[in-house]
Design an enzyme around this catalytic site. Sequence first.
Site, PDB file in Angstrom:
ATOM      1  NE  ARG A 153      59.134  36.416  51.511  1.00  0.00           N
ATOM      2  CZ  ARG A 153      58.922  37.293  52.492  1.00  0.00           C
ATOM      3  NH1 ARG A 153      57.913  38.148  52.423  1.00  0.00           N
ATOM      4  NH2 ARG A 153      59.687  37.309  53.555  1.00  0.00           N
TER       5      ARG A 153
ATOM      6  CE  LYS B   2      63.097  39.009  53.056  1.00  0.00           C
ATOM      7  NZ  LYS B   2      63.007  40.437  53.272  1.00  0.00           N
TER       8      LYS B   2
HETATM    9  N1  PXG Z   1      58.897  44.894  52.283  1.00  0.00           N
HETATM   10  C1  PXG Z   1      60.225  44.785  52.171  1.00  0.00           C
HETATM   11  C2  PXG Z   1      60.924  45.542  51.117  1.00  0.00           C
HETATM   12  C3  PXG Z   1      60.941  43.936  53.037  1.00  0.00           C
HETATM   13  O1  PXG Z   1      62.263  43.822  52.926  1.00  0.00           O
HETATM   14  C4  PXG Z   1      58.843  43.399  54.139  1.00  0.00           C
HETATM   15  C5  PXG Z   1      58.201  44.231  53.226  1.00  0.00           C
HETATM   16  C6  PXG Z   1      58.012  42.655  55.143  1.00  0.00           C
HETATM   17  O2  PXG Z   1      57.928  41.269  54.785  1.00  0.00           O
HETATM   18  P1  PXG Z   1      57.698  40.139  55.887  1.00  0.00           P
HETATM   19  O3  PXG Z   1      57.643  38.878  55.119  1.00  0.00           O
HETATM   20  O4  PXG Z   1      58.857  40.190  56.842  1.00  0.00           O
HETATM   21  O5  PXG Z   1      56.417  40.446  56.554  1.00  0.00           O
HETATM   22  C7  PXG Z   1      60.238  43.236  54.036  1.00  0.00           C
HETATM   23  C8  PXG Z   1      61.005  42.320  54.943  1.00  0.00           C
HETATM   24  C9  PXG Z   1      65.416  44.763  58.591  1.00  0.00           C
HETATM   25  C10 PXG Z   1      64.973  43.927  57.436  1.00  0.00           C
HETATM   26  O6  PXG Z   1      66.488  44.483  59.143  1.00  0.00           O
HETATM   27  C11 PXG Z   1      63.651  43.870  57.108  1.00  0.00           C
HETATM   28  C12 PXG Z   1      63.220  43.067  56.031  1.00  0.00           C
HETATM   29  C13 PXG Z   1      64.152  42.393  55.333  1.00  0.00           C
HETATM   30  C14 PXG Z   1      65.476  42.479  55.666  1.00  0.00           C
HETATM   31  C15 PXG Z   1      65.916  43.228  56.739  1.00  0.00           C
HETATM   32  O7  PXG Z   1      64.694  45.706  58.941  1.00  0.00           O
HETATM   33  N2  PXG Z   1      61.867  43.066  55.799  1.00  0.00           N
END
Ligand code: PXG
Length: 292
Positions: free
Chosen positions: A50, A149
């Site tokens: 990703r 991301k």
């Molecule tokens: N949606 C968004 C917008 C995200 O940023 C997820 C879904 C979940 O993706 P993963 O791959 O982790 O299952 C994310 C990722 C935080 C934090 O501190 C969380 C994310 C990114 C950066 C910081 O809560 N989540």
Amino acid sequence: MLIYIDGEFLPKSEAKVSVFDHGLLYGDGVFEGIRSYNGRVFKLDEHLERLYDSAKSIMLEMPISIETMKETVLETLRRNHLREAYIRLIVTRGVGDLGLDPDKCPNPCIIIIADKIVLYPQKYYEDGLEIVTVSVRRNYAEAINPRIKSLNYLNNILAKIEGKQAGAEEVLMLNPEGYVVECSGDNIFWIKNGILVTPPVHMGILEGVTRNSVIDLAREAGIRVEERVFTRHDLYIADECFLTGTAAEVIPVVKIDRRAIGDGQPGKITQRLIAAFRQLANSTGTPIYTTD
Ligand code: PXG
């Protein structure tokens, strides 16, 4: 703590970037949040894929191969003697001048921070979360595509601010058309009559690594999974709801916009998936230490 930055491992106090780095000046870059459990990095290949896809989409040429990146992530964990960790991998456009032009930034900057994981309070898993819809919409896929991301998280931060003002730990975000897409840092799922539903990636969401794992786990458990468009009304009348993310894992949602979901308790299928996910996370992944 030792932080990897551009080929070196530096103590926290010395790990610094230039004020001319376009990651700082413009949020021009990409990142990943990765976790390790019990000495193994969970879904490392998926996170790296990703990251490289996000970089490709913004025309940021990665200076090192995915294999070297993988080894460097593992080495960062080893140097910090970590087994249960949160890994933040950042690639910025690098140092340029004060203008926008990315072509003036010849060297992307790679940073890897590995720290102890801060777990969410246990009560969230037992009692479930209450979330609210915010007025801030998720970005248009034609603007900053949510599938990237990117380091530009202001959209999600504005949503988070609005949620905190309403006393909510996580927030429900709609896309510009008003369909439910995701939360500020988590993907969303709901269950009605035994069918598990989540938005398709083209609706404008981040394709969560946890999301994809949960879809696989549900299918393996014989649960029907549909990736389709839906509205808040579908959520309000759902039997169960939960969120997924690297930090949150699988977390039940019991109230949305003051409406109790189902009987207002974490649902049965949700609880099964929480257990299945924990089992997977604790038993798979790339070993950090060869003795594991
Ligand atoms: N949606 C968004 C917008 C995200 O940023 C997820 C879904 C979940 O993706 P993963 O791959 O982790 O299952 C994310 C990722 C935080 C934090 O501190 C969380 C994310 C990114 C950066 C910081 O809560 N989540």
